[in-house]
Design an enzyme around this catalytic site. Sequence first.
Site, short mmCIF file in Angstrom:
data_model
loop_
_atom_site.label_atom_id
_atom_site.label_comp_id
_atom_site.label_asym_id
_atom_site.label_seq_id
_atom_site.Cartn_x
_atom_site.Cartn_y
_atom_site.Cartn_z
N SER A 177 0.78 -1.25 -0.14
CA SER A 177 0.01 -0.16 0.16
C SER A 177 0.76 1.22 -0.11
CB SER A 177 -0.85 0.16 1.25
OG SER A 177 -0.11 -0.24 2.39
N HIS A 205 -5.35 -2.95 -2.84
CA HIS A 205 -4.90 -2.12 -3.90
C HIS A 205 -4.79 -2.65 -5.22
CE1 HIS A 205 -4.06 1.06 -0.75
NE2 HIS A 205 -3.78 -0.04 0.03
N LYS A 236 -11.72 1.39 -1.71
CA LYS A 236 -10.91 1.94 -2.79
C LYS A 236 -11.16 1.98 -4.10
CE LYS A 236 -7.50 1.37 0.96
NZ LYS A 236 -6.67 0.13 1.63
C1 LIG Z 1 -6.62 -0.04 3.14
C2 LIG Z 1 -6.17 -1.06 3.40
C3 LIG Z 1 -6.80 -2.15 4.43
C4 LIG Z 1 -8.10 -1.64 5.33
O1 LIG Z 1 -9.37 -1.57 4.50
P1 LIG Z 1 -10.46 -0.65 4.76
O2 LIG Z 1 -11.51 -1.35 4.26
O3 LIG Z 1 -9.84 0.77 4.65
O4 LIG Z 1 -10.54 -0.98 6.36
C5 LIG Z 1 -6.38 -3.55 4.56
N1 LIG Z 1 -5.38 -3.99 3.86
C6 LIG Z 1 -4.58 -3.13 2.95
C7 LIG Z 1 -3.44 -3.62 2.37
C8 LIG Z 1 -5.04 -1.67 2.68
O5 LIG Z 1 -4.22 -1.05 2.18
#
Ligand SMILES: *Cc1c(COP(=O)(O)O)cnc(C)c1O
Length: 384
Positions: A177, A205, A236
């Site tokens: 990330s 991602h 996302k």
């Molecule tokens: C953003 C993210 C999460 C958390 O997801 P949310 O739905 O925002 O709680 C988990 N793992 C990774 C790799 C992330 O980038």
Amino acid sequence: MSALDFRARLGALARDDLTRTRLTLDAPCGPEAVVDGQHLIAFAGNDYLGLANHPEVVEALREGASRWGAGAGASHLVSGHQRPHEELEQALAAFTGLARALFFSTGYMANLALLPALAGRGDTLIADRLNHASLVDAALLSRATVRRYPHGDIAAVARMLASAVGRKVVVTDGVFSMDGDIAPLSDLLALCEQHDALLVVDDAHGFGVLGERGRGVLSHSGLASPRIIYIGTLGKAAGVAGAFVAGHADLIEWLMQTGRSYRYTTAAPPALACALLVSLGLIEAGDGRRATLAAHRERLKQGLTDLRWPLMPSHTAIQPLQVGTNADVLALGAQLRARGVWAPAIRPPTVPAGTARLRISLSAAHTGEHLDALCRALIEAGHD
Ligand SMILES: *Cc1c(COP(=O)(O)O)cnc(C)c1O
């Protein structure tokens, strides 16, 4: 030391340039943000396909609320599992090509349920050192022995698997990330097969961005195996909120039966599932959006060839600039803001000490002009 020494603790954060400040946005998520009356071109979010404020998604949320109300009223296993949740899980399984999917209200919650469901005392979790914080926390919660390997180091994974006890689970981000690089999944899967281990891939991602029709990093890497447990997040690229865990049907049933952060929390509002069903259709039909994203990435690389700070190697929408110290990255962020461009300064503990970076994230909602403005601002800041 006193129980109420928070002022002193906050002071210590500030001395290390680690204080975070929230910006309050006066516009919806999109490529142009409004902060304190200032218009900023934003490279700060994870809305990679520009769906967070897409009219069809917003309309589905509105209609979903009219039809299904505001809240689910209970956890899924009690009385909160409504038809849109069920349809969404089936659509997610069909889309990813995995046997079954379980919907969670956030990715953090999905990870907190998953790792303790897979491993406990006497078992071994083998995790990449740069994994997302939610996987780190989930591993601690599991009470399994946790071994962390240097980022992407397959030889270290092999050694750790060879000496692991109990059930073995390898855990990795699909796309990292804060770096944007992709995990060596086929090598990891081969090792997992050799050592009878499971492979957990958190594709927060990659889902929607990578692979055929945005199916994610497994499709991108051409991988399928009952040993793989796939996590996609839905706040996302999907532009809404939530997450899912998908894989072997028995394993997902086990997760549903035993995952504590699945059982002991209220189901997400069903209207979110209605919005996500529409978003999923847009992801599937989104080759044009993914092509725009790829073109933006190319434009950024071309535009920044001689920049003082190197772009980190990344084939995804996450394009970090390696800066170094916390103070320097904060200064760069401020210089960009003064020029109407916003990209967040990422500091420890989100990234290792000494590797503070500007995390530029691209979206299909950006235009070529937005990209050019970013390049101009960075080049000017580099000359300051
Ligand atoms: C953003 C993210 C999460 C958390 O997801 P949310 O739905 O925002 O709680 C988990 N793992 C990774 C790799 C992330 O980038």
